[in-house]
Design a protein around this motif. Structure first.
Motif: not given
Length: 260
Positions: A49-61, A82-88, A160-165, A170-172
C-alpha cells in the motif's frame, strides 16, 4: 540495527523480514538491486500500500517473470549498466522502506535465498541515533541520484542492453559517451538533453580533468553546455538573449541537481 544471514539449508529469515517491512510500508519503497528472479519480494511490492514505488535495476538483468509482473503492474522502473562488454553493472543491493534501510550482499534471487552465504543489515530511523539516521539519509540521496540518471538515460539507452540508441555502442560511462546540455529558460531549468558524442569533437575532451565549479573536487568534467535563454523586450522589438557556457560540474553535483 539488526544483522541477518542466509546459509544453505537454513530458513530464509532475510526475505521473510523484508516482505514484512514491505507489507507495513505506507510512504515509499525505493529499491536498487542487481539481480532479481525471486517472485516473493516482487509480489510483496506489487501488493504493498506504499504511496510511491521506485526501482533501479541492472540492464544485465535477464528477462524473467519478475520483470513481466513489475511491468504489467506499472511499477516505476529505470535501468542502469550494460549487458555486454565493456560491462558496467548497477551492482547496488539495498532497499529503503519508509524509514527502514536494508543493505548487504543479498540479491533478490533464489540462489541468494537457498544456496548462497549472504548477509544483510537492517537499519531503522530512531530518535537520538543521529549516526544511523545519517546513513539512511545518505542512501536516500544516492537512490535519488541513480534514479535521476536512469530517468535521463531511458530515452537514449536501449533497456536490457545498455547500448546507445544512436550509435549502437555500449554505454559503459554515460558521462563520457554523451554531450549534456543543461538548458535554462527565463532563469528556470527548462530541459536536460543527452546527445551521443560519437563522431563529435569535444572541447575539452572527456579525458580532461577539471575542478568542479560547484563542489571544487577534481572529478572528470561533464562534457556539455549550460545554456541560458531569455526573452528581452524594448520599445522597438523583442530579442532572444542566448548565452552558452561550458559545463564544469562533476557527475555527483549534476545528479544532485547542482548545475550552475
Amino acid at each position: 540495527m539488526e544483522a541477518f544471514f542466509s546459509t544453505p539449508g537454513t530458513s530464509d529469515s532475510i526475505t521473510f523480514k523484508i516482505k514484512e517491512d514491505i507489507r507495513n510500508a505506507k510512504k515509499h519503497i525505493y529499491c536498487a538491486v542487481c539481480y532479481w528472479d525471486d517472485e516473493d519480494i516482487c509480489d510483496a511490492i506489487i501488493t504493498s500500500k506504499a504511496q510511491l514505488k521506485k526501482l533501479v535495476l541492472n540492464n544485465g538483468l535477464p528477462s524473467t517473470g519478475v520483470l513481466d509482473k513489475l511491468t504489467k503492474n506499472s511499477i516505476n522502473m529505470v535501468f542502469l549498466g550494460t549487458s555486454s562488454h565493456p560491462y558496467s553493472n548497477m551492482h547496488h543491493k539495498f532497499i529503503i522502506i519508509d524509514d527502514i534501510l536494508w543493505i548487504g550482499s543479498f540479491n533478490f534471487t533464489l540462489n541468494a535465498k537457498e544456496r548462497n552465504y549472504e548477509s544483510m543489515i537492517r537499519l531503522e530511523v530512531v530518535k537520538k541515533k543521529e549516526s544511523i539516521n545519517k546513513v539512511i539519509d545518505t542512501y536516500k540521496k544516492e537512490f535519488n541520484r541513480i534514479w535521476r540518471l536512469g530517468e535521463y538515460l531511458k530515452d537514449v539507452v536501449q533497456v536490457g542492453k545498455g547500448t546507445c540508441n544512436s550509435c549502437k555502442k555500449v554505454v559503459a560511462n554515460p558521462f563520457e559517451h554523451y554531450l549534456i546540455d543543461i538548458i535554462y529558460s527565463e532563469g528556470n531549468l527548462s530541459d536536460i538533453v543527452f546527445f551521443c558524442s560519437e563522431n563529435i569533437t569535444l572541447y575539452p575532451s572527456a579525458e580532461s580533468v577539471f575542478k568542479c565549479s560547484v563542489c571544487g573536487s577534481n572529478n572528470a568534467i561533464i562534457s556539455g553546455n549550460i545554456k541560458h535563454i531569455e526573452e528581452l523586450s524594448n520599445e522597438y522589438e523583442t530579442i532572444i538573449d542566448y548565452r552558452n557556457y561550458g559545463a564544469t560540474v562533476c557527475s555527483k553535483c549534476f545528479l544532485d541537481g547542482n548545475y550552475r
